[in-house]
Design a protein around this motif. Structure first.
Motif, short mmCIF file in Angstrom:
data_model
loop_
_atom_site.label_atom_id
_atom_site.label_comp_id
_atom_site.label_asym_id
_atom_site.label_seq_id
_atom_site.Cartn_x
_atom_site.Cartn_y
_atom_site.Cartn_z
N GLY A 90 0.85 -1.20 0.00
CA GLY A 90 0.00 0.00 0.00
C GLY A 90 0.88 1.23 0.00
N ASP A 118 0.43 -1.52 -4.66
CA ASP A 118 -0.77 -0.73 -4.37
C ASP A 118 -1.88 -1.18 -5.31
OD1 ASP A 118 -0.98 2.21 -2.68
OD2 ASP A 118 -2.66 1.67 -3.98
N ASP A 121 -3.61 -6.56 -5.16
CA ASP A 121 -4.11 -6.67 -3.79
C ASP A 121 -3.00 -7.08 -2.82
OD1 ASP A 121 -5.95 -6.83 -1.68
OD2 ASP A 121 -6.15 -8.98 -2.01
N LEU A 122 -2.65 -6.20 -1.94
CA LEU A 122 -1.66 -6.46 -0.89
C LEU A 122 -0.44 -7.21 -1.44
CD1 LEU A 122 -4.20 -7.33 1.98
CD2 LEU A 122 -3.18 -5.11 1.42
N ASN A 137 1.68 0.82 5.78
CA ASN A 137 0.74 1.72 6.43
C ASN A 137 -0.59 1.50 5.68
OD1 ASN A 137 -0.73 3.76 7.61
ND2 ASN A 137 0.24 5.40 6.42
N ALA A 169 -7.68 4.78 0.57
CA ALA A 169 -6.46 4.86 1.38
C ALA A 169 -6.81 4.95 2.87
CB ALA A 169 -5.63 6.07 0.98
C1 LIG Z 1 -3.02 4.67 4.35
S1 LIG Z 1 -2.53 4.73 2.65
C2 LIG Z 1 -0.76 4.70 2.90
C3 LIG Z 1 0.02 5.28 1.75
C4 LIG Z 1 1.52 5.46 2.07
N1 LIG Z 1 2.15 4.18 2.31
C5 LIG Z 1 1.69 6.37 3.26
O1 LIG Z 1 2.08 5.88 4.33
O2 LIG Z 1 1.42 7.58 3.15
C6 LIG Z 1 -2.91 3.08 2.15
C7 LIG Z 1 -2.58 2.73 0.71
O3 LIG Z 1 -2.96 1.35 0.52
C8 LIG Z 1 -3.56 1.22 -0.75
N2 LIG Z 1 -4.45 0.05 -0.68
C9 LIG Z 1 -5.70 -0.03 -0.18
N3 LIG Z 1 -6.16 -1.29 -0.26
C10 LIG Z 1 -5.17 -2.02 -0.82
C11 LIG Z 1 -5.04 -3.39 -1.18
N4 LIG Z 1 -6.01 -4.26 -0.94
N5 LIG Z 1 -3.87 -3.78 -1.75
C12 LIG Z 1 -2.88 -2.90 -1.99
N6 LIG Z 1 -2.95 -1.61 -1.66
C13 LIG Z 1 -4.07 -1.16 -1.10
C14 LIG Z 1 -4.27 2.54 -0.99
O4 LIG Z 1 -4.48 2.74 -2.38
C15 LIG Z 1 -3.31 3.53 -0.35
O5 LIG Z 1 -2.38 4.01 -1.30
#
Ligand SMILES: C[S@@+](CC[C@H](N)C(=O)[O-])C[C@H]1O[C@@H](n2cnc3c(N)ncnc32)[C@H](O)[C@@H]1O
Length: 297
Positions: A129, A153, A181-182, A199, A223
């Motif tokens: 993410g 992401d 996904d993850l 995060n 997010a």
């Molecule tokens: C809280 S934000 C954190 C972004 C960055 N790492 C930061 O700390 O500022 C969470 C991120 O996870 C991504 N995300 C949400 N669900 C996800 C999933 N199932 N798999 C991968 N990424 C995901 C979102 O698109 C977002 O960019």
């Protein structure tokens, strides 16, 4: 700010008027917001405003500044207006497609670097993410050499911003980005890693009322929110992690104090070993560290 042919809007007056205006609009960082916007409009460092207090800015930057002041007073975050945010002393491009990096997430980087000290080189890391790429890029800048980072992401738009940030900080060739996904975003048969950092989204829909309106309005929903409880994505991350970790590897992730007890339970019921929870500067439970002691299945 009122336009008047007789008023001389010096930098000092602009800052004072705008600070008052933002205070009335409910900003809790009114002076800082005013300074960041004015410095950006004048294309100078914030500190330089103080040596130019008596100067009256030309029409063009002043017009730009006025428009930005209106947007900020309407609630738009300064980072989206100017298009960047500092994180770990590095400047990150941000757009409405990515979460604005938060100061507490810098502690995720600190914990990850601490964990890296115990691993042989080259250290292999996955940032799940990645958003703006702030964690992955900050780690790459600190580790300097002898490491491999993969970042995932679900959002293609976020990955484009993360790639730009990695390139801008000259680590574009050191981080691989994957959409999906993850951890499942990684190619099948990927080599297990020493460290997984994340995060992830961790706000539950049930606590949506407690989230600031401007955060909900401007930052990406995907997010912020993770299901009804807030632990739904963390649960899946913890379930997936053992398949991607080397024995002795670690999982370091951020969460909120509201869901931290549930996160400890989730880790307790997984093949991972709970190590500790770290507080942020406000004394709130913010980071969970777990390790993987068994050989991967
Ligand atoms: C809280 S934000 C954190 C972004 C960055 N790492 C930061 O700390 O500022 C969470 C991120 O996870 C991504 N995300 C949400 N669900 C996800 C999933 N199932 N798999 C991968 N990424 C995901 C979102 O698109 C977002 O960019």
């Amino acid at each position: 700010m009122p336009e008047s042919p007789t008023t001389q809007w010096s930098i000092q007056r602009l800052l004072e008027w705008t600070t008052d205006y933002f205070n009335q609009a409910g900003s809790d960082s009114a002076r800082l917001d005013a300074e960041v916007l004015l410095a950006e409009a004048l294309q100078c460092q914030r500190i330089q405003l103080y040596t130019r207090f008596g100067e009256v800015p030309p029409v063009e930057p002043l017009t730009r500044f006025r428009a930005w002041v209106k947007r900020r007073a309407a609630g738009e975050p300064v980072a989206y207006i100017v298009g960047y945010r500092e994180f770990y002393s590095l400047r990150f491009k941000v757009t409405p497609d990515v979460l604005i990096p938060r100061p507490e997430t810098e502690d995720v980087v600190v914990s990850a670097l601490e964990a890296c000290k115990g691993f042989p080189k080259p250290v292999r890391i996955i940032d799940v993410g990645t958003g703006s790429g702030c964690i992955a890029v900050a780690l790459a800048k600190q580790l300097k050499s002898d490491f491999q980072i993969a970042a995932t992401d679900l959002s293609l738009e976020a990955l484009a911003v993360a790639r730009e940030n990695a390139a801008a900080h000259e680590v574009g060739d050191k981080i691989r980005f994957y959409e999906g996904d993850l951890l499942e975003a990684l190619p099948a048969g990927s080599t297990p890693v020493h460290l997984i950092v994340s995060n992830p989204p961790y706000i539950g829909r049930r606590e949506a009322d407690t989230v600031e309106e401007d955060v909900k309005k401007y930052e990406p929903d995907s997010a912020l929110f993770a299901g009804e409880q807030g632990t739904e994505i963390i649960l899946r991350l913890v379930e997936q992690a053992p398949r991607f970790l080397l024995p002795g590897g670690k999982l370091v992730f951020e969460a909120s104090p509201e869901v931290m007890e549930s996160c400890i339970d989730i880790v307790g019921e997984s093949p991972l070993t709970f190590e500790k929870v770290l507080d942020d500067l406000a004394g709130l439970k913010r980071i969970l560290i777990a390790s993987y002691e068994q050989a991967p299945a």
